[in-house]
Design an enzyme around this catalytic site. Structure first.
Site, PDB file in Angstrom:
ATOM      1  N   TYR A 105       9.212   5.923  13.308  1.00  0.00           N
ATOM      2  CA  TYR A 105       8.730   7.099  12.582  1.00  0.00           C
ATOM      3  C   TYR A 105       8.380   8.218  13.562  1.00  0.00           C
ATOM      4  O   TYR A 105       7.504   8.070  14.404  1.00  0.00           O
ATOM      5  CB  TYR A 105       7.501   6.771  11.721  1.00  0.00           C
ATOM      6  CG  TYR A 105       7.761   5.740  10.631  1.00  0.00           C
ATOM      7  CD1 TYR A 105       9.052   5.411  10.225  1.00  0.00           C
ATOM      8  CD2 TYR A 105       6.705   5.095  10.003  1.00  0.00           C
ATOM      9  CE1 TYR A 105       9.280   4.469   9.243  1.00  0.00           C
ATOM     10  CE2 TYR A 105       6.931   4.153   9.010  1.00  0.00           C
ATOM     11  CZ  TYR A 105       8.234   3.843   8.646  1.00  0.00           C
ATOM     12  OH  TYR A 105       8.458   2.905   7.678  1.00  0.00           O
TER      13      TYR A 105
ATOM     14  N   LEU B  45       5.856   5.219  -4.656  1.00  0.00           N
ATOM     15  CA  LEU B  45       5.855   6.391  -5.542  1.00  0.00           C
ATOM     16  C   LEU B  45       7.226   7.062  -5.507  1.00  0.00           C
ATOM     17  O   LEU B  45       7.350   8.284  -5.709  1.00  0.00           O
ATOM     18  CB  LEU B  45       4.747   7.364  -5.103  1.00  0.00           C
ATOM     19  CG  LEU B  45       3.339   6.748  -5.052  1.00  0.00           C
ATOM     20  CD1 LEU B  45       2.318   7.731  -4.483  1.00  0.00           C
ATOM     21  CD2 LEU B  45       2.909   6.276  -6.441  1.00  0.00           C
TER      22      LEU B  45
ATOM     23  N   ILE C  76       1.944   0.492  -0.129  1.00  0.00           N
ATOM     24  CA  ILE C  76       1.564   1.375   0.997  1.00  0.00           C
ATOM     25  C   ILE C  76       2.041   2.812   0.752  1.00  0.00           C
ATOM     26  O   ILE C  76       2.925   3.306   1.451  1.00  0.00           O
ATOM     27  CB  ILE C  76       2.110   0.829   2.341  1.00  0.00           C
ATOM     28  CG1 ILE C  76       3.607   0.425   2.205  1.00  0.00           C
ATOM     29  CG2 ILE C  76       1.278  -0.335   2.837  1.00  0.00           C
ATOM     30  CD1 ILE C  76       4.294   0.209   3.570  1.00  0.00           C
TER      31      ILE C  76
ATOM     32  N   LYS D 118       2.301   6.761   0.977  1.00  0.00           N
ATOM     33  CA  LYS D 118       1.983   7.734   2.038  1.00  0.00           C
ATOM     34  C   LYS D 118       1.429   8.992   1.371  1.00  0.00           C
ATOM     35  O   LYS D 118       2.014   9.496   0.396  1.00  0.00           O
ATOM     36  CB  LYS D 118       3.241   8.059   2.847  1.00  0.00           C
ATOM     37  CG  LYS D 118       3.074   9.195   3.846  1.00  0.00           C
ATOM     38  CD  LYS D 118       3.710  10.447   3.307  1.00  0.00           C
ATOM     39  CE  LYS D 118       3.383  11.657   4.148  1.00  0.00           C
ATOM     40  NZ  LYS D 118       3.877  12.904   3.503  1.00  0.00           N
TER      41      LYS D 118
ATOM     42  N   VAL E 199      -0.736  12.761   2.384  1.00  0.00           N
ATOM     43  CA  VAL E 199      -1.443  13.628   3.329  1.00  0.00           C
ATOM     44  C   VAL E 199      -2.438  14.523   2.580  1.00  0.00           C
ATOM     45  O   VAL E 199      -3.511  14.818   3.076  1.00  0.00           O
ATOM     46  CB  VAL E 199      -0.437  14.473   4.157  1.00  0.00           C
ATOM     47  CG1 VAL E 199      -1.159  15.512   5.000  1.00  0.00           C
ATOM     48  CG2 VAL E 199       0.401  13.565   5.053  1.00  0.00           C
TER      49      VAL E 199
ATOM     50  N   ASN F 166      -5.003   7.576  -4.775  1.00  0.00           N
ATOM     51  CA  ASN F 166      -4.394   6.288  -4.421  1.00  0.00           C
ATOM     52  C   ASN F 166      -5.470   5.228  -4.185  1.00  0.00           C
ATOM     53  O   ASN F 166      -5.337   4.075  -4.617  1.00  0.00           O
ATOM     54  CB  ASN F 166      -3.501   6.439  -3.182  1.00  0.00           C
ATOM     55  CG  ASN F 166      -2.315   7.362  -3.458  1.00  0.00           C
ATOM     56  OD1 ASN F 166      -2.020   7.676  -4.613  1.00  0.00           O
ATOM     57  ND2 ASN F 166      -1.643   7.798  -2.405  1.00  0.00           N
TER      58      ASN F 166
HETATM   59  P1  NAP Z   1       5.886   7.200  -1.229  1.00  0.00           P
HETATM   60  O1  NAP Z   1       4.629   6.651  -0.683  1.00  0.00           O
HETATM   61  O2  NAP Z   1       6.526   6.519  -2.370  1.00  0.00           O
HETATM   62  O3  NAP Z   1       5.733   8.733  -1.601  1.00  0.00           O
HETATM   63  C1  NAP Z   1       5.174   9.661  -0.713  1.00  0.00           C
HETATM   64  C2  NAP Z   1       5.142  11.008  -1.421  1.00  0.00           C
HETATM   65  O4  NAP Z   1       4.317  10.907  -2.586  1.00  0.00           O
HETATM   66  C3  NAP Z   1       4.570  12.114  -0.592  1.00  0.00           C
HETATM   67  O5  NAP Z   1       5.303  13.280  -0.893  1.00  0.00           O
HETATM   68  C4  NAP Z   1       3.141  12.251  -1.082  1.00  0.00           C
HETATM   69  O6  NAP Z   1       2.651  13.585  -0.970  1.00  0.00           O
HETATM   70  C5  NAP Z   1       3.292  11.879  -2.539  1.00  0.00           C
HETATM   71  N1  NAP Z   1       2.077  11.262  -3.079  1.00  0.00           N
HETATM   72  C6  NAP Z   1       1.236  10.396  -2.473  1.00  0.00           C
HETATM   73  N2  NAP Z   1       0.233  10.054  -3.286  1.00  0.00           N
HETATM   74  C7  NAP Z   1       0.423  10.709  -4.444  1.00  0.00           C
HETATM   75  C8  NAP Z   1      -0.286  10.767  -5.668  1.00  0.00           C
HETATM   76  N3  NAP Z   1      -1.407  10.074  -5.867  1.00  0.00           N
HETATM   77  N4  NAP Z   1       0.199  11.567  -6.658  1.00  0.00           N
HETATM   78  C9  NAP Z   1       1.329  12.274  -6.485  1.00  0.00           C
HETATM   79  N5  NAP Z   1       2.061  12.262  -5.338  1.00  0.00           N
HETATM   80  C10 NAP Z   1       1.607  11.480  -4.332  1.00  0.00           C
HETATM   81  O7  NAP Z   1       7.025   7.286  -0.102  1.00  0.00           O
HETATM   82  P2  NAP Z   1       7.311   6.723   1.342  1.00  0.00           P
HETATM   83  O8  NAP Z   1       6.600   7.515   2.365  1.00  0.00           O
HETATM   84  O9  NAP Z   1       8.786   6.606   1.402  1.00  0.00           O
HETATM   85  O10 NAP Z   1       6.770   5.202   1.334  1.00  0.00           O
HETATM   86  C11 NAP Z   1       5.461   4.850   1.746  1.00  0.00           C
HETATM   87  C12 NAP Z   1       5.453   4.190   3.117  1.00  0.00           C
HETATM   88  O11 NAP Z   1       6.267   3.034   3.141  1.00  0.00           O
HETATM   89  C13 NAP Z   1       6.064   5.059   4.237  1.00  0.00           C
HETATM   90  O12 NAP Z   1       5.237   6.132   4.576  1.00  0.00           O
HETATM   91  C14 NAP Z   1       6.265   4.006   5.291  1.00  0.00           C
HETATM   92  O13 NAP Z   1       5.045   3.677   5.932  1.00  0.00           O
HETATM   93  C15 NAP Z   1       6.785   2.833   4.464  1.00  0.00           C
HETATM   94  N6  NAP Z   1       8.270   2.785   4.407  1.00  0.00           N
HETATM   95  C16 NAP Z   1       8.900   1.735   4.998  1.00  0.00           C
HETATM   96  C17 NAP Z   1      10.294   1.678   5.013  1.00  0.00           C
HETATM   97  C18 NAP Z   1      10.980   0.518   5.679  1.00  0.00           C
HETATM   98  O14 NAP Z   1      12.203   0.588   5.907  1.00  0.00           O
HETATM   99  N7  NAP Z   1      10.273  -0.550   5.989  1.00  0.00           N
HETATM  100  C19 NAP Z   1      11.068   2.679   4.398  1.00  0.00           C
HETATM  101  C20 NAP Z   1      10.377   3.714   3.772  1.00  0.00           C
HETATM  102  C21 NAP Z   1       8.989   3.758   3.767  1.00  0.00           C
HETATM  103  P3  NAP Z   1       1.665  14.105   0.216  1.00  0.00           P
HETATM  104  O15 NAP Z   1       2.051  13.378   1.477  1.00  0.00           O
HETATM  105  O16 NAP Z   1       1.931  15.558   0.240  1.00  0.00           O
HETATM  106  O17 NAP Z   1       0.251  13.815  -0.172  1.00  0.00           O
END
Ligand code: NAP
Length: 302
Positions: free
Chosen positions: A51, A197, A239, A241, A243, A251
């Site tokens: 990352y 999400l 998990i 993400k 900001v 969350n």
């Molecule tokens: P996610 O957590 O599904 O979505 C993140 C997005 O949702 C951001 O734009 C965030 O906005 C928004 N958000 C967060 N909380 C919210 C809420 N309560 N209401 C509305 N919108 C909300 O996406 P992700 O980052 O892809 O997945 C989460 C984590 O999983 C990653 O950060 C990473 O650590 C891990 N991951 C792992 C892999 C792997 O290959 N192992 C792949 C992808 C992800 P703001 O940031 O603007 O608040």
């Protein structure tokens, strides 16, 4: 939830860090968001050497500097570093960026055909014996890869045991429930649901209107219901993400939502399982991914 093979417990809703650490301008905002999350109980933090080319680990290191003991730190080794010596070197770099002497769980980020799994897992086991790593695990492992991983993991009590499988799992992507989640529940593995999400694209999910209705009837947000759905499954932690502070707060509060059987049935009908049991494996060592890594490095240097 207790991490199999350890005495540690983890929060059922933690914090992701994909996209964090890309630009120095956002650093204090990102650090504060993670610290707020920890203070509200989201003490599991997921990151990866990949990352932002290590930038996310540095942000996490800053965020946990004075609360390290409260946090369960998870990081991931990129497949191009999956060889025995490379894994040891990769974890050493992660420890440096995270400003810590111990990573609570280290995962292989994607399956790879270029290095025998046995080599990566031997390195994980040696790191566990040395006290640098608490638990080991994998990420993006579908049923076929899980079978290979089981054969390759050193069978030496809790050392080398694969305690986690981090996979894409959300209401919009429930295929994990076909085979990966049952495997995890049978073998005492925690499923860590990533992109819970929909990577910020929940409104594009078919069935989103049902999610809005369930949320509205409870006076919560759709995102909170989406998280509560995942944590209603035994052995699952999510998990997200976030900001924005309002997202972090929402969350954290979702951890105390217990959906009723009626609400769960409504969501299950609106979000059917989907067909594929396997995770479509992106070959992460391709030129495409190397380009992303290179672009991220350039961005960080600004
Ligand atoms: P996610 O957590 O599904 O979505 C993140 C997005 O949702 C951001 O734009 C965030 O906005 C928004 N958000 C967060 N909380 C919210 C809420 N309560 N209401 C509305 N919108 C909300 O996406 P992700 O980052 O892809 O997945 C989460 C984590 O999983 C990653 O950060 C990473 O650590 C891990 N991951 C792992 C892999 C792997 O290959 N192992 C792949 C992808 C992800 P703001 O940031 O603007 O608040």
């Amino acid at each position: 939830m207790v991490v199999p093979g350890t005495q540690r417990t983890v929060a059922v809703i933690g914090q992701g860090t994909w996209g964090v650490g890309l630009s120095r301008r956002n650093r204090s905002r990102e650090v504060e968001a993670l610290r707020l999350g920890v203070s509200l109980g989201m003490t599991l933090i997921d990151t990866a050497e990949f990352y932002s080319a290590g930038g996310a680990e540095e942000v996490v290191g800053d965020a946990v500097a004075d609360c390290r003991d409260q946090v369960f730190l998870v990081t991931k080794v990129w497949p191009s570093n999956a060889g025995y010596a490379e894994t040891l070197a990769s974890v050493k770099q992660s420890l440096r960026r995270l400003h810590t002497d111990r990573i609570d769980a280290v995962l292989l980020h994607w399956p790879t055909r270029s290095v025998p799994l046995r080599e990566t897992f031997r390195a994980f086991a040696d790191l566990q014996r040395a006290g640098a790593v608490g638990a080991a695990g994998v990420s993006n492992f579908g049923p076929a890869w899980l079978r290979r991983a089981k054969d390759a993991a050193p069978s030496n009590g809790d050392i080398g045991r694969l305690a986690f499988n981090q996979v894409p799992y959300s209401l919009g992507h429930r295929q994990v429930e076909r085979a990966i989640l049952p495997y995890a529940q049978q073998h005492g593995q925690v499923v860590m649901a990533y992109s819970p999400l929909g990577h910020g694209r929940m409104p594009a999910w078919r069935g989103y209107s049902a999610l809005i209705e369930v949320a509205a009837a409870r006076g919560t947000t759709p995102a909170q219901i989406a998280l509560a759905f995942l944590t209603s499954r035994p052995g699952v932690v999510a998990i997200p993400k976030a900001v924005r502070p309002e997202h972090v707060r929402a969350n954290a509060a979702a951890a105390s939502i217990a959906l009723t059987p009626g609400e769960l049935r409504r969501l299950e009908r609106a979000f059917p399982l989907g067909r594929a049991a396997e995770i479509p494996i992106l070959p992460p060592y391709t030129v495409f991914f190397r380009l992303i890594l290179w672009a991220a490095t350039l961005q960080i240097q600004r």
